[in-house]
Design an enzyme around this catalytic site. Structure first.
Site, mmCIF file in Angstrom:
data_model
loop_
_atom_site.group_PDB
_atom_site.id
_atom_site.type_symbol
_atom_site.label_atom_id
_atom_site.label_comp_id
_atom_site.label_asym_id
_atom_site.label_seq_id
_atom_site.Cartn_x
_atom_site.Cartn_y
_atom_site.Cartn_z
ATOM 1 N N GLY A 320 48.825 62.494 35.999
ATOM 2 C CA GLY A 320 48.428 61.700 37.158
ATOM 3 C C GLY A 320 47.579 60.505 36.770
ATOM 4 O O GLY A 320 47.893 59.774 35.825
ATOM 5 N N CYS A 393 37.543 42.289 57.769
ATOM 6 C CA CYS A 393 36.951 42.506 59.093
ATOM 7 C C CYS A 393 37.023 43.981 59.480
ATOM 8 O O CYS A 393 37.670 44.360 60.466
ATOM 9 C CB CYS A 393 37.659 41.640 60.134
ATOM 10 N N GLU A 394 36.379 44.815 58.691
ATOM 11 C CA GLU A 394 36.278 46.244 58.933
ATOM 12 C C GLU A 394 34.914 46.704 58.449
ATOM 13 O O GLU A 394 34.523 46.408 57.311
ATOM 14 C CB GLU A 394 37.354 47.024 58.154
ATOM 15 N N TYR A 423 45.958 53.969 41.926
ATOM 16 C CA TYR A 423 45.957 53.915 43.385
ATOM 17 C C TYR A 423 45.083 52.790 43.931
ATOM 18 O O TYR A 423 44.558 52.890 45.036
ATOM 19 C CB TYR A 423 45.548 55.276 43.967
#
Length: 472
Positions: A320, A393-394, A423
């Site tokens: 992974g 904008c969060e 990721y």
């Protein structure tokens, strides 16, 4: 108001302390070396990777940018290859994949997992040996399946009854044989985030061993013309440090392996144990070395096979994120520094950078923790507990929730975040119509672009401006 202190507000009563595992450093300029790729160094406060100083890299390629340490990547791939010498080691294309990386994976003798037609296209473009490709995914389309079969992928991991039927239809129509593994869920609760734990019963992947669905899926593959049953595939999740989960999963999967031999008269030649090994994002993480993992997992399988009286099948493993994750850091430029006073007189300092959740969604998605360092200069200022945030904008657009930076961090400084190889670029977006950053590979003092920065022309290319629609 907090009580003043000569070393700064972070030392005053009422100051934020950060999480319990985060320790204030004596010198905020120093690298916590095990969080960084092998060639990362600081000289007079300037961070270099692969012999390339990050200020020089940013001057040429801009920011933000993913910096990929080729030497580190190859050495980690080789470490898993050598430790698991009797296994097939599959690199996770979903973690990060581009043509150059696919070729490095091939060079180092590893196999490659893909889970979409797009990832398969990269493998094809790279000239990756298709017999060393495994095709994952819980909803492979008929077109993706046919493409994989035509290209001759080494194995397809079946994830549903519908998919087994699709595989059989394609094999019959093309007059070929498809090598198939059956993905099973072992009912193991991995000690990881809910969304990356993949072996408990209530989730979308695989066939349940407990319900009997897994045995029935094996039966269907065995009976279907054109399908060659390779074995069982188990994966308990990602960012896993504790081998106890593998022990329970191996026991249940090997019990099914033995049951298939007894009831169906079929000795399956292979088994995939999954993997999803963890990496060090912060000082709270302590990942095991590949050699230790190999020894522990091999001992688990051998013990269970002896108990069942069966031979050990040919094994596969999927590390992974553990290969590419530590090989990349992301470098940003600071735009603003804003102290925000909170209840109780505490102050949180927000350091805003020119990227954010569009290039690293993991903090917002998984509540992930990261570290960071000032990358462009040395500082004599005392450590300051800061929160590094993005430009989107969060309110949840956080890159690093808590880290000590020099107290004089200012607009124009460079900040680098380690452990962003997995990721991050692969899950990057154009949120707020931002442009996805480039991936710059560095090695022996040379930097080269392996994934270029997007342009506004790229962004607008799929925006179809239809005059007829506008006029109506």
């Amino acid at each position: 108001m907090p009580v003043s202190h000569e070393a700064g507000w972070a030392h005053a009563d009422g100051a934020l302390k950060g999480p319990s595992w985060l320790r204030q450093p004596a010198d905020p300029n120093e690298l916590v070396q095990h969080l960084w790729s092998r060639t990362a160094r600081k000289d007079d406060g300037v961070l270099s990777v692969g012999g390339v100083a990050l200020p020089d890299l940013v001057a040429e390629h801009g920011s933000p940018a993913y910096v990929l340490d080729e030497t580190d990547f190859r050495s980690r791939a080789a470490a898993f290859r050598d430790a698991f010498a009797d296994y097939d080691v599959f690199y996770a294309g979903k973690a990060f994949l581009c043509t150059a990386v696919a070729r490095w994976v091939a060079d180092e003798g590893l196999c490659l997992d893909v889970c979409t037609g797009g990832e398969l296209a990269v493998a094809e473009r790279a000239g990756f040996p298709m017999d060393r490709v495994g095709f994952h995914g819980n909803n492979k389309s008929p077109a993706e399946i046919e493409r994989a079969v035509r290209l001759g992928v080494g194995r397809v991991i079946a994830d549903s009854t519908a998919e087994i039927e699709r595989l059989a239809e394609v094999a019959e129509r093309l007059g070929t044989t498809v090598r198939v593994m059956v993905r099973v869920t072992a009912g193991v609760e991995a000690h990881t985030h809910e969304y990356i734990a993949t072996a408990h019963e209530d989730q979308k992947f695989g066939f349940s061993i407990t319900s009997g669905d897994a045995l029935e899926a094996v039966r269907r593959v065995q009976e279907a013309p054109g399908l060659e049953l390779l074995g069982l595939h188990s994966h308990i999740g990602s960012q896993i440090f504790d081998s106890s989960g593998f022990e329970v999963a191996a026991r249940r999967v090997l019990a099914l392996h033995a049951r298939v031999a007894d009831e169906l008269g079929v000795t399956m030649p292979e088994m995939d144990l999954g993997g999803g090994f963890g990496i060090a994002y912060t000082t709270q993480d302590d990942p095991a070395e590949p050699a230790q993992l190999a020894a522990e997992m091999s001992a688990i399988v051998e013990h269970e096979c002896r108990a069942l009286g069966i031979d050990v099948p040919a094994l596969s493993i999927e590390p992974g994120r553990a290969i590419v994750g530590p090989s990349v850091c992301t470098v940003y430029e600071v735009g603003t520094v804003k102290p925000v006073r909170l209840d109780g007189g505490a102050v949180r300092t927000y350091v805003s950078v020119d990227g954010g959740m569009s290039d690293n969604i993991r903090t917002a998605l998984y509540d992930a923790d990261y570290s960071c360092t000032l990358a462009g200069r040395a500082s004599a200022a005392a450590p300051l507990l800061a929160r590094v945030v993005g430009k989107h904008c969060e309110a949840g657009d956080v890159v690093v929730k808590d880290e000590f930076l020099p107290g004089d961090v200012a607009p124009g400084d460079l900040v680098a975040v380690p452990g962003t190889g997995a990721y991050c670029r692969s899950m990057a977006s154009n949120y707020n119509h931002t442009l996805r950053p480039p991936v710059i590979a560095v090695r022996d003092g040379v930097a080269r672009v392996v994934v270029r920065r997007e342009t506004e022309q790229d962004l607008l290319a799929t925006d179809v401006d239809d005059p007829e629609v506008i006029e109506s």
